[in-house]
Design an enzyme around this catalytic site. Structure first.
Site, PDB file in Angstrom:
ATOM      1  N   HIS A 107       0.833  -1.202   0.000  1.00 47.64           N
ATOM      2  CA  HIS A 107       0.000   0.000   0.000  1.00 47.64           C
ATOM      3  C   HIS A 107       0.866   1.250   0.000  1.00 47.64           C
ATOM      4  O   HIS A 107       1.278   1.724   1.054  1.00 47.64           O
ATOM      5  CB  HIS A 107      -0.902  -0.015   1.228  1.00 47.64           C
ATOM      6  CG  HIS A 107      -1.732  -1.258   1.342  1.00 47.64           C
ATOM      7  ND1 HIS A 107      -1.213  -2.452   1.787  1.00 47.64           N
ATOM      8  CD2 HIS A 107      -3.037  -1.494   1.051  1.00 47.64           C
ATOM      9  CE1 HIS A 107      -2.166  -3.375   1.766  1.00 47.64           C
ATOM     10  NE2 HIS A 107      -3.282  -2.827   1.329  1.00 47.64           N
TER      11      HIS A 107
ATOM     12  N   HIS B 159      -4.231   3.267  -3.100  1.00 46.37           N
ATOM     13  CA  HIS B 159      -4.339   2.620  -1.787  1.00 46.37           C
ATOM     14  C   HIS B 159      -3.553   1.312  -1.735  1.00 46.37           C
ATOM     15  O   HIS B 159      -2.723   1.135  -0.850  1.00 46.37           O
ATOM     16  CB  HIS B 159      -5.811   2.361  -1.434  1.00 46.37           C
ATOM     17  CG  HIS B 159      -5.998   1.319  -0.373  1.00 46.37           C
ATOM     18  ND1 HIS B 159      -6.030   1.629   0.962  1.00 46.37           N
ATOM     19  CD2 HIS B 159      -6.127  -0.034  -0.452  1.00 46.37           C
ATOM     20  CE1 HIS B 159      -6.172   0.508   1.658  1.00 46.37           C
ATOM     21  NE2 HIS B 159      -6.243  -0.504   0.831  1.00 46.37           N
TER      22      HIS B 159
ATOM     23  N   GLU C 220     -18.142  -5.045  24.230  1.00 47.62           N
ATOM     24  CA  GLU C 220     -17.285  -6.219  24.374  1.00 47.62           C
ATOM     25  C   GLU C 220     -16.056  -6.162  23.475  1.00 47.62           C
ATOM     26  O   GLU C 220     -14.965  -6.585  23.862  1.00 47.62           O
ATOM     27  CB  GLU C 220     -18.079  -7.503  24.070  1.00 47.62           C
ATOM     28  CG  GLU C 220     -19.200  -7.801  25.063  1.00 47.62           C
ATOM     29  CD  GLU C 220     -20.479  -7.014  24.755  1.00 47.62           C
ATOM     30  OE1 GLU C 220     -20.547  -6.324  23.708  1.00 47.62           O
ATOM     31  OE2 GLU C 220     -21.424  -7.102  25.566  1.00 47.62           O
TER      32      GLU C 220
ATOM     33  N   HIS D 249     -28.645 -16.920  24.078  1.00 45.92           N
ATOM     34  CA  HIS D 249     -27.701 -16.769  25.179  1.00 45.92           C
ATOM     35  C   HIS D 249     -26.936 -18.049  25.499  1.00 45.92           C
ATOM     36  O   HIS D 249     -26.150 -18.066  26.439  1.00 45.92           O
ATOM     37  CB  HIS D 249     -28.440 -16.284  26.440  1.00 45.92           C
ATOM     38  CG  HIS D 249     -28.735 -14.816  26.409  1.00 45.92           C
ATOM     39  ND1 HIS D 249     -29.423 -14.222  25.372  1.00 45.92           N
ATOM     40  CD2 HIS D 249     -28.410 -13.820  27.274  1.00 45.92           C
ATOM     41  CE1 HIS D 249     -29.528 -12.924  25.607  1.00 45.92           C
ATOM     42  NE2 HIS D 249     -28.922 -12.651  26.751  1.00 45.92           N
TER      43      HIS D 249
HETATM   44  C1  LIG Z   1     -11.576  -5.119   9.721  1.00 42.56           C
HETATM   45  C2  LIG Z   1     -11.023  -4.953   8.355  1.00 42.56           C
HETATM   46  N1  LIG Z   1     -11.844  -4.977   7.296  1.00 42.56           N
HETATM   47  C3  LIG Z   1     -11.355  -4.877   6.052  1.00 42.56           C
HETATM   48  C4  LIG Z   1     -10.017  -4.729   5.837  1.00 42.56           C
HETATM   49  C5  LIG Z   1      -9.470  -4.672   4.415  1.00 42.56           C
HETATM   50  N2  LIG Z   1      -9.009  -3.294   4.124  1.00 42.56           N
HETATM   51  C6  LIG Z   1      -7.731  -2.940   4.269  1.00 42.56           C
HETATM   52  S1  LIG Z   1      -7.464  -1.328   3.957  1.00 42.56           S
HETATM   53  C7  LIG Z   1      -9.100  -1.073   3.588  1.00 42.56           C
HETATM   54  C8  LIG Z   1      -9.583   0.291   3.187  1.00 42.56           C
HETATM   55  C9  LIG Z   1      -9.179   1.250   4.197  1.00 42.56           C
HETATM   56  O1  LIG Z   1      -9.523   2.545   3.861  1.00 42.56           O
HETATM   57  P1  LIG Z   1      -8.847   3.697   4.679  1.00 42.56           P
HETATM   58  O2  LIG Z   1      -8.806   3.354   6.101  1.00 42.56           O
HETATM   59  O3  LIG Z   1      -9.501   4.945   4.300  1.00 42.56           O
HETATM   60  O4  LIG Z   1      -7.359   3.624   4.197  1.00 42.56           O
HETATM   61  P2  LIG Z   1      -6.614   4.490   3.097  1.00 42.56           P
HETATM   62  O5  LIG Z   1      -6.765   3.778   1.810  1.00 42.56           O
HETATM   63  O6  LIG Z   1      -7.216   5.829   3.076  1.00 42.56           O
HETATM   64  O7  LIG Z   1      -5.233   4.448   3.605  1.00 42.56           O
HETATM   65  C10 LIG Z   1      -9.815  -2.253   3.737  1.00 42.56           C
HETATM   66  C11 LIG Z   1     -11.263  -2.370   3.492  1.00 42.56           C
HETATM   67  C12 LIG Z   1      -9.185  -4.695   6.976  1.00 42.56           C
HETATM   68  N3  LIG Z   1      -7.863  -4.583   6.890  1.00 42.56           N
HETATM   69  N4  LIG Z   1      -9.701  -4.778   8.212  1.00 42.56           N
END
Ligand SMILES: Cc1ncc(C[n+]2csc(CCOP(=O)(O)OP(=O)(O)O)c2C)c(N)n1
Ligand SMILES: [Mg+2]
Length: 685
Positions: A29, A277, A429, A490
């Site tokens: 990234h 990204h 939680e 539950h």
């Molecule tokens: C809980 C979770 N869901 C999905 C992902 C997959 N994922 C990684 S980065 C991303 C997008 C993140 O967007 P943002 O936080 O705005 O990051 P940016 O591209 O702006 O750095 C996703 C969906 C993850 N790492 N964790």
């Protein structure tokens, strides 16, 4: 070079290292490191009190990269600051935490520059992040931890713990529920040692956030009681530094800085696009981007010497000086407050104080018995008094989980009482488990509690506990159908199995009050594994240990509780938790009928699997294939212990709403049924 030029050179080094590493790996990234390089540069080189020579110095400021996909930011600064590697015994190894070679091997096997920040793999990483939202939620635990440590250990003239916690997050973290839970609690607790910087770039994987995320985030954080600041240009390091200064001046509430940025900054074709990204920019685009930075276009992994020196003169010099001052201060503190200083040392090394298990209860035989949760209450109250840094609480179920510490002076942790040992997580939680992780990363010994069924709501953070090898403790009560009338929503079915499936997590389901004591005794001595205790709501008979084997067998995961004559059984009954006494009754019935059965208590698969083959064979002799396992949970997995010719009495459906007695009858958890199944296996009537 002017200092402005050195700033820019350092920032562009982070950017280009990130671009090159992602390109080389053909995965990763690049865009967010390119955009946030100025922020991370400012936090590290201008603000943070962190000594690269000793990355585990206890009073260092903490840096959490919650948008863990931007890990190249962390690998870049750890490398450029020449942060030192530390091993699991807290020895400084005399080699860099992240070398340039590691960065060249970004995302490759054994590289200290893995895909996401990994605590325990790379020194200088404060928490594992990547599952979005976890990092920021964990940072709230770190902030609670700092407040608690300061309250207990700081003395007039001795600010032993006065560090700050910085967390960087993106749109993903802000959308995840766990961050909202944690932010709400942080606001309530007024954690003014905590600063989150939100990378407001309007981009996630599927595109612009106008398709998903259009709330007023400033209003949201104001609503939580945070101080909200905005920096409109992510390249403006003076403004960033100013905002971080405002954070440090702000008392009584956490700070949220909204930072407007451009993902892929400087890339002529990729800036502000979702492609920046998570895709390498491509060789040609990298050249154009380097040109826009005024960087040599064909240089790869270039680190100008001036940049190392610039970091050494910034965070390096500041960190060395503050650590030296602290070390002197701590020397004087040791002389004046030797007991407190000893505690700090033990805590940092995850050792237990002498006499930590003094006064643990021993429960007399009692057919009416005691609920697992009630035995646990007695044990927790002893442990929390013997071990000052044991603390914890429940997600609003303290009275049901029996986890409230009731001894004189235990206190409640609140903004105006940061010495309290009872944490009130509220009905949150997921954040609770992440906060427990943050407390453990702060070297406290925390526990979190809820109903076993709601472990599902905490599971992602429990999993990270295991990934990070943290000795956290989760106390889950109402572990089966004991809450009968509450019904299927539950009543846990698959939870035991699903937690047993997490590598490194020690799951224990003790079968009577003394097994609860022994379970805690075992768990407390863990230094690198998290543990789950699944405890009953209803009373379980306390077994008579004069006729049954001692409960100390819990430490081996499974043990022979009662045996056939001469130790040669024809059938083995295996049980856990609330089904142990039921299996014991079946065992007696079989004995009365002249059938040679062995009764095995198996509170923990995980611990048992770590015993020698000899021991395991001595408990479950391979030659004895008639085996019955009894557990009020999913039958899946028990084949491992009963084999193809055994039988599992467990759950294949959800439960039902009814009094426990009726449920036990309906689902077959009765001694007669267990005995009948055993006889069937033996071909006897
Ligand atoms: C809980 C979770 N869901 C999905 C992902 C997959 N994922 C990684 S980065 C991303 C997008 C993140 O967007 P943002 O936080 O705005 O990051 P940016 O591209 O702006 O750095 C996703 C969906 C993850 N790492 N964790
Ligand atoms: Mg984004």
């Amino acid at each position: 070079m002017t200092s402005e030029q050195l700033d820019q050179l350092s920032i562009n080094t982070i950017r280009t290292l990130s671009m090159d590493a992602v390109q080389q790996a053909k995965s990763g990234h690049p865009g967010t490191p390119m955009a946030l390089a100025p922020l991370v540069y400012t936090i590290w080189n201008r603000v943070m009190r962190f000594d690269p020579q000793d990355p585990i110095w206890p009073n260092r400021d903490r840096f959490v990269l919650s948008n863990g996909h931007a890990s190249m930011l962390l690998w870049s600064v750890l490398h450029l600051t020449r942060t030192q590697a530390v091993d699991a015994d807290y020895e400084i190894l005399g080699q860099p935490s992240v070398s340039l070679d590691d960065i060249r091997h970004f995302r490759q096997l054994d590289s200290k520059a893995p895909g996401h920040p990994e605590y325990h793999w790379v020194s200088g990483v404060e928490t594992t992040s990547g599952p979005l939202g976890q990092g920021v939620a964990t940072s709230v635990g770190m902030a609670i931890g700092q407040k608690w440590l300061a309250n207990r250990y700081n003395q007039p003239g001795f600010a032993i713990f006065d560090y700050h916690i910085y967390a960087v997050c993106g749109d993903g973290c802000m959308m995840e529920g766990v961050a909202s839970e944690a932010a709400s609690l942080a606001g309530h607790l007024g954690l003014d040692n905590l600063c989150w910087v939100y990378d407001n770039n309007h981009i996630t994987i599927e595109g612009n956030t106008n398709i998903t995320f259009t709330e007023d985030i400033a209003a949201r954080f104001l609503g939580y009681g945070w101080n909200v600041l905005r920096v409109g240009d992510a390249n403006d390091i003076e403004r960033i530094e100013h905002a971080l200064g405002v954070f440090r001046q702000t008392k009584g509430r956490p700070t949220f800085i909204i930072l407007d940025s451009h993902i892929g900054y400087g890339s002529p074709h990729k800036q502000d696009t979702p492609e920046a990204h998570g895709e390498p920019l491509g060789d040609e685009e990298i050249r154009l981007t380097k040109r826009s930075y005024g960087w040599p276009e064909d240089a790869k992994f270039l680190v100008p010497n001036d940049v190392y020196e610039h970091f050494a003169a910034g965070v390096g010099a500041r960190g060395a000086q503050t650590r030296r001052q602290w070390t002197e201060l701590f020397g004087a503190y040791q002389a004046q407050y030797p007991e407190l200083a000893t505690e700090i040392g033990q805590m940092q090394r995850r050792e237990l104080p002498a006499g930590w298990d003094r006064g643990l209860p021993v429960f007399p035989a009692d057919p009416k018995g005691l609920a697992g949760r009630d035995a646990s209450a007695q044990v927790l109250n002893v442990l929390a008094q013997n071990i000052p840094w044991v603390l914890g609480g429940s997600a609003d179920l303290g009275p049901s989980n029996r986890t409230t510490l009731t001894y004189e002076g235990a206190g409640s942790f609140q903004a105006d009482s940061p010495g309290g040992k009872n944490l009130h997580f509220g009905i949150r939680e997921h954040a609770m488990a992440a906060i427990v992780n943050g407390l453990s990363l702060s070297k406290l010994r925390p526990f979190g509690a809820t109903f076993f069924i709601f472990s599902d709501y905490a599971r992602p953070a429990i999993r990270l506990s295991a990934v990070m090898e943290l000795p956290t403790i989760f106390v889950f009560t109402h572990d089966a159908m004991g809450d009968g009338e509450d019904g299927p929503t539950h009543q846990p079915v698959e939870q035991l199995l699903s937690l047993r499936a997490i590598p490194g997590l020690v799951t224990l389901r003790p079968g009577d009050a003394n097994e609860v004591v022994e379970a805690y005794r075992y768990v407390m001595q863990l230094r690198h594994e998290p543990a789950v205790l699944a405890l009953s709501r209803q009373p379980l008979p306390t077994l008579d240990r004069r006729t049954y084997a001692p409960a100390a067998g819990v430490a081996r995961g499974a043990y022979v509780l009662a045996d056939a004559p001469g130790g040669s059984p024809e059938v083995i009954l295996i049980a856990t938790g609330s089904e142990l006494s039921l299996a014991a009754e079946a065992h007696e019935k079989l004995r009365a009928e002249g059938i040679h059965s062995r009764l095995v208590s198996m509170p923990s698969w995980d611990i048992f699997e770590h015993q020698t083959q000899d021991y395991r064979d001595s408990v479950l002799p391979p030659g004895v294939t008639a085996r019955v396992a009894v557990e009020q949970g999913s039958t899946l997995g028990w084949e491992r212990y009963v084999g193809t010719s055994g039988h599992v009495i467990g759950m294949k459906t959800f439960g039902a709403s009814a009094p426990l007695k009726e449920l036990q009858k309906k689902f077959g958890f009765e001694p007669d049924r267990v005995a009948a199944v055993a006889k069937e296996l033996l071909g006897r009537k």
